[in-house]
Design a protein around this motif. Sequence first.
Motif, mmCIF file in Angstrom:
data_model
loop_
_atom_site.group_PDB
_atom_site.id
_atom_site.type_symbol
_atom_site.label_atom_id
_atom_site.label_comp_id
_atom_site.label_asym_id
_atom_site.label_seq_id
_atom_site.Cartn_x
_atom_site.Cartn_y
_atom_site.Cartn_z
ATOM 1 N N VAL A 1 0.804 -1.218 0.000
ATOM 2 C CA VAL A 1 0.000 0.000 0.000
ATOM 3 C C VAL A 1 0.841 1.275 0.000
ATOM 4 O O VAL A 1 0.348 2.341 -0.357
ATOM 5 C CB VAL A 1 -1.000 0.030 1.182
ATOM 6 N N ILE A 2 2.092 1.172 0.419
ATOM 7 C CA ILE A 2 2.952 2.359 0.482
ATOM 8 C C ILE A 2 4.339 2.000 -0.028
ATOM 9 O O ILE A 2 4.878 0.944 0.292
ATOM 10 C CB ILE A 2 3.082 2.902 1.920
ATOM 11 N N THR A 3 4.902 2.900 -0.810
ATOM 12 C CA THR A 3 6.292 2.780 -1.251
ATOM 13 C C THR A 3 6.925 4.155 -1.123
ATOM 14 O O THR A 3 6.331 5.146 -1.537
ATOM 15 C CB THR A 3 6.377 2.319 -2.722
ATOM 16 N N ALA A 4 8.098 4.205 -0.536
ATOM 17 C CA ALA A 4 8.855 5.456 -0.449
ATOM 18 C C ALA A 4 10.238 5.188 -1.020
ATOM 19 O O ALA A 4 10.879 4.191 -0.675
ATOM 20 C CB ALA A 4 8.965 5.933 0.992
ATOM 21 N N TYR A 5 10.693 6.063 -1.915
ATOM 22 C CA TYR A 5 12.009 5.918 -2.509
ATOM 23 C C TYR A 5 12.946 6.949 -1.901
ATOM 24 O O TYR A 5 12.665 8.148 -1.926
ATOM 25 C CB TYR A 5 11.948 6.077 -4.031
ATOM 26 N N TYR A 6 14.060 6.473 -1.355
ATOM 27 C CA TYR A 6 15.051 7.303 -0.669
ATOM 28 C C TYR A 6 16.340 7.402 -1.469
ATOM 29 O O TYR A 6 16.744 6.439 -2.107
ATOM 30 C CB TYR A 6 15.430 6.661 0.673
ATOM 31 N N VAL A 7 16.992 8.533 -1.357
ATOM 32 C CA VAL A 7 18.363 8.703 -1.830
ATOM 33 C C VAL A 7 19.124 9.356 -0.679
ATOM 34 O O VAL A 7 18.731 10.428 -0.203
ATOM 35 C CB VAL A 7 18.449 9.577 -3.104
ATOM 36 N N ALA A 8 20.165 8.686 -0.229
ATOM 37 C CA ALA A 8 20.998 9.181 0.872
ATOM 38 C C ALA A 8 20.167 9.599 2.085
ATOM 39 O O ALA A 8 20.408 10.634 2.691
ATOM 40 C CB ALA A 8 21.886 10.322 0.396
ATOM 41 N N GLY A 9 19.175 8.767 2.420
ATOM 42 C CA GLY A 9 18.370 9.001 3.612
ATOM 43 C C GLY A 9 17.232 10.001 3.465
ATOM 44 O O GLY A 9 16.537 10.287 4.426
ATOM 45 N N ARG A 10 17.012 10.523 2.261
ATOM 46 C CA ARG A 10 15.953 11.520 2.039
ATOM 47 C C ARG A 10 14.924 10.986 1.054
ATOM 48 O O ARG A 10 15.272 10.428 0.014
ATOM 49 C CB ARG A 10 16.547 12.817 1.504
ATOM 50 N N VAL A 11 13.658 11.178 1.373
ATOM 51 C CA VAL A 11 12.579 10.711 0.511
ATOM 52 C C VAL A 11 12.542 11.542 -0.769
ATOM 53 O O VAL A 11 12.495 12.767 -0.719
ATOM 54 C CB VAL A 11 11.205 10.803 1.228
ATOM 55 N N GLN A 12 12.587 10.858 -1.899
ATOM 56 C CA GLN A 12 12.478 11.516 -3.203
ATOM 57 C C GLN A 12 11.034 11.486 -3.697
ATOM 58 O O GLN A 12 10.557 12.440 -4.280
ATOM 59 C CB GLN A 12 13.385 10.825 -4.223
ATOM 60 N N TRP A 13 10.384 10.352 -3.489
ATOM 61 C CA TRP A 13 8.959 10.232 -3.781
ATOM 62 C C TRP A 13 8.332 9.199 -2.859
ATOM 63 O O TRP A 13 9.010 8.343 -2.305
ATOM 64 C CB TRP A 13 8.665 9.940 -5.256
ATOM 65 N N TYR A 14 7.051 9.362 -2.708
ATOM 66 C CA TYR A 14 6.267 8.549 -1.779
ATOM 67 C C TYR A 14 4.946 8.262 -2.471
ATOM 68 O O TYR A 14 4.333 9.177 -3.031
ATOM 69 C CB TYR A 14 6.059 9.390 -0.514
ATOM 70 N N GLU A 15 4.530 7.009 -2.478
ATOM 71 C CA GLU A 15 3.277 6.650 -3.149
ATOM 72 C C GLU A 15 2.432 5.811 -2.206
ATOM 73 O O GLU A 15 2.941 4.890 -1.574
ATOM 74 C CB GLU A 15 3.596 5.863 -4.420
ATOM 75 N N ALA A 16 1.159 6.141 -2.104
ATOM 76 C CA ALA A 16 0.244 5.382 -1.253
ATOM 77 C C ALA A 16 -0.970 4.946 -2.064
ATOM 78 O O ALA A 16 -1.520 5.722 -2.836
ATOM 79 C CB ALA A 16 -0.192 6.232 -0.061
ATOM 80 N N ARG A 17 -1.339 3.690 -1.874
ATOM 81 C CA ARG A 17 -2.494 3.097 -2.557
ATOM 82 C C ARG A 17 -3.368 2.402 -1.524
ATOM 83 O O ARG A 17 -3.524 1.187 -1.550
ATOM 84 C CB ARG A 17 -2.042 2.080 -3.603
ATOM 85 N N TRP A 18 -3.932 3.179 -0.618
ATOM 86 C CA TRP A 18 -4.816 2.612 0.392
ATOM 87 C C TRP A 18 -6.128 2.190 -0.272
ATOM 88 O O TRP A 18 -6.620 2.875 -1.169
ATOM 89 C CB TRP A 18 -5.094 3.635 1.491
ATOM 90 N N PRO A 19 -6.707 1.083 0.173
ATOM 91 C CA PRO A 19 -7.935 0.589 -0.468
ATOM 92 C C PRO A 19 -9.095 1.583 -0.449
ATOM 93 O O PRO A 19 -9.913 1.598 -1.357
ATOM 94 C CB PRO A 19 -8.279 -0.658 0.345
ATOM 95 N N ASP A 20 -9.175 2.441 0.554
ATOM 96 C CA ASP A 20 -10.326 3.345 0.691
ATOM 97 C C ASP A 20 -10.038 4.788 0.268
ATOM 98 O O ASP A 20 -10.848 5.678 0.515
ATOM 99 C CB ASP A 20 -10.824 3.322 2.130
ATOM 100 N N ARG A 21 -8.889 5.028 -0.367
ATOM 101 C CA ARG A 21 -8.521 6.396 -0.773
ATOM 102 C C ARG A 21 -7.947 6.377 -2.180
ATOM 103 O O ARG A 21 -7.432 5.354 -2.628
ATOM 104 C CB ARG A 21 -7.459 6.963 0.172
ATOM 105 N N PRO A 22 -7.965 7.529 -2.853
ATOM 106 C CA PRO A 22 -7.343 7.572 -4.185
ATOM 107 C C PRO A 22 -5.820 7.438 -4.056
ATOM 108 O O PRO A 22 -5.226 7.882 -3.078
ATOM 109 C CB PRO A 22 -7.722 8.950 -4.722
ATOM 110 N N MET A 23 -5.210 6.799 -5.061
ATOM 111 C CA MET A 23 -3.755 6.688 -5.090
ATOM 112 C C MET A 23 -3.173 8.095 -5.156
ATOM 113 O O MET A 23 -3.704 8.958 -5.845
ATOM 114 C CB MET A 23 -3.328 5.887 -6.324
#
Length: 132
Positions: A78-100
Amino acid sequence: MHLFRLFISIVVSAAALCAGVTSAAEPCSRTSPRAGTEVTHTHGFDFIVDPQPVPGSFTGCQYGWIGDGNAPSTMEKVITAYYVAGRVQWYEARWPDRPMHRCVYEGGVIASSKSIVASQCPVRESDAKVPR
């Protein structure tokens, strides 16, 4: 010789383009949790976060899954976060009850024009980590 230079130029340009696509779309493609990851019960469901905690210099993907903790391979990512050197570059959430929503961060803050449903995104990159 001229054709050879043109060919090399095209190959180099294509390689650069492909490298850019790969880094921009970091292949956070894990489809199930790694064996042995800790399952917690929170908010009424089983939840796995991996890795947890994220090392300070981490580069890679952090994931969150929900579902039956007794059958991790069936859990839904449901969640993916991509890090570079300890900092989030992008974050994606796909919860069943909310829009992606996909949140892109630049300079520590949301880049609304590059994000999808930015109104659902944490404003600061430091708040965009996978919850535990």
